[in-house]
Design an enzyme around this catalytic site. Structure first.
Site, PDB file in Angstrom:
ATOM      1  N   LYS A 123      30.189  10.822  -9.435  1.00 12.36           N
ATOM      2  CA  LYS A 123      30.525   9.396  -9.386  1.00 12.36           C
ATOM      3  C   LYS A 123      29.252   8.599  -9.548  1.00 12.36           C
ATOM      4  O   LYS A 123      28.255   8.867  -8.875  1.00 12.36           O
ATOM      5  CB  LYS A 123      31.165   9.081  -8.021  1.00 12.36           C
ATOM      6  CG  LYS A 123      31.565   7.643  -7.856  1.00 12.36           C
ATOM      7  CD  LYS A 123      33.018   7.443  -8.202  1.00 12.36           C
ATOM      8  CE  LYS A 123      33.364   6.007  -8.508  1.00 12.36           C
ATOM      9  NZ  LYS A 123      33.108   5.565  -9.888  1.00 12.36           N
ATOM     10  N   LYS A 140      25.095   9.566 -13.192  1.00 16.21           N
ATOM     11  CA  LYS A 140      24.762   8.287 -13.828  1.00 16.21           C
ATOM     12  C   LYS A 140      24.801   8.496 -15.328  1.00 16.21           C
ATOM     13  O   LYS A 140      24.580   9.609 -15.810  1.00 16.21           O
ATOM     14  CB  LYS A 140      23.359   7.821 -13.405  1.00 16.21           C
ATOM     15  CG  LYS A 140      23.156   6.335 -13.554  1.00 16.21           C
ATOM     16  CD  LYS A 140      23.753   5.556 -12.396  1.00 16.21           C
ATOM     17  CE  LYS A 140      23.718   4.066 -12.654  1.00 16.21           C
ATOM     18  NZ  LYS A 140      24.109   3.292 -11.451  1.00 16.21           N
ATOM     19  N   ASP A 197      27.467  -0.745 -14.385  1.00 15.89           N
ATOM     20  CA  ASP A 197      26.100  -0.930 -13.892  1.00 15.89           C
ATOM     21  C   ASP A 197      25.519  -2.030 -14.780  1.00 15.89           C
ATOM     22  O   ASP A 197      26.283  -2.816 -15.364  1.00 15.89           O
ATOM     23  CB  ASP A 197      25.294   0.373 -13.975  1.00 15.89           C
ATOM     24  CG  ASP A 197      23.971   0.308 -13.213  1.00 15.89           C
ATOM     25  OD1 ASP A 197      23.984   0.383 -11.977  1.00 15.89           O
ATOM     26  OD2 ASP A 197      22.908   0.163 -13.854  1.00 15.89           O
TER      27      ASP A 197
HETATM   28  P1  NDP Z   1      24.127  -6.959 -14.385  1.00 20.29           P
HETATM   29  O1  NDP Z   1      23.987  -6.486 -15.778  1.00 20.29           O
HETATM   30  O2  NDP Z   1      25.388  -7.625 -13.961  1.00 20.29           O
HETATM   31  O3  NDP Z   1      22.936  -7.989 -14.042  1.00 20.29           O
HETATM   32  C1  NDP Z   1      21.608  -7.588 -14.132  1.00 20.29           C
HETATM   33  C2  NDP Z   1      20.723  -8.815 -13.907  1.00 20.29           C
HETATM   34  O4  NDP Z   1      19.388  -8.383 -13.807  1.00 20.29           O
HETATM   35  C3  NDP Z   1      20.791  -9.803 -15.055  1.00 20.29           C
HETATM   36  O5  NDP Z   1      20.575 -11.111 -14.574  1.00 20.29           O
HETATM   37  C4  NDP Z   1      19.629  -9.349 -15.933  1.00 20.29           C
HETATM   38  O6  NDP Z   1      19.084 -10.384 -16.751  1.00 20.29           O
HETATM   39  C5  NDP Z   1      18.616  -8.923 -14.889  1.00 20.29           C
HETATM   40  N1  NDP Z   1      17.750  -7.883 -15.456  1.00 20.29           N
HETATM   41  C6  NDP Z   1      18.142  -6.728 -16.038  1.00 20.29           C
HETATM   42  N2  NDP Z   1      17.069  -6.058 -16.474  1.00 20.29           N
HETATM   43  C7  NDP Z   1      15.996  -6.800 -16.164  1.00 20.29           C
HETATM   44  C8  NDP Z   1      14.603  -6.633 -16.345  1.00 20.29           C
HETATM   45  N3  NDP Z   1      14.105  -5.550 -16.957  1.00 20.29           N
HETATM   46  N4  NDP Z   1      13.789  -7.614 -15.874  1.00 20.29           N
HETATM   47  C9  NDP Z   1      14.282  -8.719 -15.269  1.00 20.29           C
HETATM   48  N5  NDP Z   1      15.592  -8.942 -15.072  1.00 20.29           N
HETATM   49  C10 NDP Z   1      16.432  -7.981 -15.509  1.00 20.29           C
HETATM   50  O7  NDP Z   1      23.799  -5.696 -13.462  1.00 20.29           O
HETATM   51  P2  NDP Z   1      24.225  -5.438 -11.947  1.00 20.29           P
HETATM   52  O8  NDP Z   1      24.137  -6.705 -11.177  1.00 20.29           O
HETATM   53  O9  NDP Z   1      25.476  -4.671 -11.945  1.00 20.29           O
HETATM   54  O10 NDP Z   1      23.072  -4.437 -11.474  1.00 20.29           O
HETATM   55  C11 NDP Z   1      21.807  -4.892 -10.992  1.00 20.29           C
HETATM   56  C12 NDP Z   1      21.136  -3.791 -10.187  1.00 20.29           C
HETATM   57  O11 NDP Z   1      22.006  -3.390  -9.106  1.00 20.29           O
HETATM   58  C13 NDP Z   1      20.847  -2.494 -10.952  1.00 20.29           C
HETATM   59  O12 NDP Z   1      19.667  -1.911 -10.432  1.00 20.29           O
HETATM   60  C14 NDP Z   1      22.025  -1.606 -10.607  1.00 20.29           C
HETATM   61  O13 NDP Z   1      21.736  -0.236 -10.751  1.00 20.29           O
HETATM   62  C15 NDP Z   1      22.228  -1.990  -9.147  1.00 20.29           C
HETATM   63  N6  NDP Z   1      23.551  -1.686  -8.616  1.00 20.29           N
HETATM   64  C16 NDP Z   1      24.680  -2.202  -9.183  1.00 20.29           C
HETATM   65  C17 NDP Z   1      25.914  -1.923  -8.657  1.00 20.29           C
HETATM   66  C18 NDP Z   1      27.168  -2.552  -9.176  1.00 20.29           C
HETATM   67  O14 NDP Z   1      28.215  -2.380  -8.535  1.00 20.29           O
HETATM   68  N7  NDP Z   1      27.145  -3.296 -10.277  1.00 20.29           N
HETATM   69  C19 NDP Z   1      26.060  -0.988  -7.523  1.00 20.29           C
HETATM   70  C20 NDP Z   1      24.804  -0.575  -6.937  1.00 20.29           C
HETATM   71  C21 NDP Z   1      23.609  -0.893  -7.508  1.00 20.29           C
HETATM   72  P3  NDP Z   1      19.450 -10.489 -18.322  1.00 20.29           P
HETATM   73  O15 NDP Z   1      20.795 -11.150 -18.359  1.00 20.29           O
HETATM   74  O16 NDP Z   1      18.348 -11.290 -18.884  1.00 20.29           O
HETATM   75  O17 NDP Z   1      19.476  -9.076 -18.836  1.00 20.29           O
END
Ligand code: NDP
Length: 437
Positions: A81, A117, A157
């Site tokens: 998962k 993953k 993700d």
């Molecule tokens: P989203 O794609 O919804 O959002 C990601 C956000 O982070 C966007 O605002 C994006 O900006 C920004 N971002 C991505 N890459 C970079 C970077 N290299 N530098 C600066 N900003 C960046 O992703 P999630 O919110 O789902 O996930 C965010 C984090 O949380 C990840 O690490 C993920 O693994 C973790 N996570 C997520 C879960 C989930 O349920 N979704 C569960 C547990 C952990 P831009 O739009 O410019 O790309």
């Protein structure tokens, strides 16, 4: 660590994640039986990693090729998962670090889930809606062979939200003629769980409440800096606001907005529309609400009591940590996976800043994915109150386990250590029970 480095040359993120866990796990010495049965050696080697070509056609008719992967890391505690990530930075190292962390995080939830993953080296911002549909269909043409409700259940993700999960599931159903819970994060109308979209962010806020209460503090009135403006950040901000905190920032990969007065429900609703529907840039917030825009910067220079890195790995450096310490930041809560780099982590821990480690603080997302699997298996769906009740309970239990394993004689809690030891204990005991497999 030598074995991990030799076998996975150059895979820095993977090395960093493993080192972060092993430092805590081997500190007190390993049980002889764990050593004899090679539990650590097995835990750091994925069960299997599948890589494949994704061939798709863009809107101009040009054929494009990407590389996708699924790392099925460990299924000791249940079917594999973990999410799928679409980002240019996706590579085997990033996916192995995420799969390894996921294995331990899922163990902390106490739900029957192994760790995995996957993802592709794709920049979703460059694709039209139709291109994304074709990309997801092309990716599922291969992925369907490797997933199943009792085998491996991917979710979203970075870059993969309900839209992409919908396209992926539509293609799975067409290829296999089966309507089964093989993905989570589905739409509410077709097998998704209430509260899944909100779960990671809400869970991080619930975990923070528990941490602060345990330290004799409270969330109400605290100034919070959040990075990212995606799924995790937005719903983390929403719950923090509901719980009385002040949220002063959000960001994306172009820069940070700073709203010293704080966001409110209306502003947040506008951000949701901007980021989750229009797929715009956070800079637009600064024009709409006359806030400051810090181009190319992260939020860690802002004066805050709580910091929530919720964007991506290694987004908070040791210089950032120094600034946060100088600003008397009380706690850093990892909404994202491994957002604090190794030096920053050492510094923050040594200065007594509370850390909400990712495998505990952001476990709410996968926990509600686990609840989605249960609902699918029962062919039932629970209401939002029931899901939220279970999410709160799980976050409370995760917090209690971190305290149980991470508390020192003086009453202080090293949450990162607690999360590593508690999750390792659960996975390693099951691995011992299965014998050398
Ligand atoms: P989203 O794609 O919804 O959002 C990601 C956000 O982070 C966007 O605002 C994006 O900006 C920004 N971002 C991505 N890459 C970079 C970077 N290299 N530098 C600066 N900003 C960046 O992703 P999630 O919110 O789902 O996930 C965010 C984090 O949380 C990840 O690490 C993920 O693994 C973790 N996570 C997520 C879960 C989930 O349920 N979704 C569960 C547990 C952990 P831009 O739009 O410019 O790309």
């Amino acid at each position: 660590m030598e074995l991990v480095e030799t076998r996975n040359p150059g895979e820095q993120e993977f090395h960093q994640a493993v080192r972060g866990v092993l430092d805590d796990v081997v500190e007190g010495g390993l049980d002889d039986e764990l050593e004899r049965l090679g539990v650590l050696e097995r835990l750091v080697e994925p069960d299997r990693a599948i890589s494949f070509r994704v061939t798709w056609q863009d809107d101009e008719g040009q054929v494009r090729v990407n590389r996708a992967h699924r790392v099925q890391f460990n299924n000791t505690l249940g079917p594999y998962k973990g999410g799928l990530r679409f980002a240019p930075s996706v590579n085997p190292s990033v996916l192995k670090f995420l799969g390894f962390e996921q294995t331990l995080k899922n163990a902390l939830t106490r739900l029957p889930m192994g760790g995995a993953k996957g993802g592709a080296d794709l920049d979703p911002k460059q694709l039209s809606n139709d291109e994304m549909m074709r990309f997801c269909q092309a990716l599922m043409n291969e992925l369907h062979r490797h997933i199943g409700e009792d085998v491996d259940v991917p979710a979203g993700d970075i870059g993969v939200s309900e839209r992409e999960i919908s396209y992926l599931f539509g293609q799975y159903k067409r290829l296999r003629n089966r309507y089964a819970g093989v993905l989570t994060g589905k739409g509410l109308a077709w097998g998704g769980s209430a509260g899944r979209v909100e779960a990671t962010g809400y869970g991080a806020a619930y975990f923070t409440t528990e941490m602060l209460e345990h330290a004799g503090e409270q969330l109400d009135g605290k100034r919070c800096a959040i990075s990212g403006a995606g799924n995790v950040s937005i719903y983390c901000a929403q719950k923090l606001l509901e719980l009385g905190a002040t949220v002063i920032s959000l960001s994306d990969s172009d820069g940070t907005i700073h709203d010293p007065e704080g966001l409110d429900a209306d502003k947040l609703a506008w951000v949701k529309q901007l980021k989750l529907e229009r797929r715009g840039r956070i800079a637009e917030y600064a024009d709409e609400y006359e806030a400051d825009y810090l181009e190319g910067e992260t939020p860690w220079s802002l004066d805050c009591e709580l910091a929530f890195p919720c964007a991506t790995q290694n987004e908070l450096s040791s210089e950032d940590a120094e600034t946060l310490i100088a600003n008397d930041c009380l706690a850093v809560i990892e909404g994202a996976n491994m957002p604090i780099d190794a030096d920053a982590m050492r510094l923050l821990r040594s200065e007594g800043v509370l850390i909400g480690p990712a495998k505990a603080a952001n476990a709410g997302g996968v926990a509600v994915s686990g609840l989605e699997q249960s609902q699918n298996a029962q062919r039932m769906s629970w209401g939002p109150e029931e899901v939220d009740r279970q999410l709160r309970e799980i976050m409370r239990t995760v917090h209690a386990e971190c305290v149980e394993w991470g508390e020192s004689g003086d009453g202080s809690v090293d949450y990162a250590r607690g999360a590593n030891l508690a999750s390792f204990d659960r996975v390693s005991k099951a691995m011992l029970a299965y014998g050398a497999v």
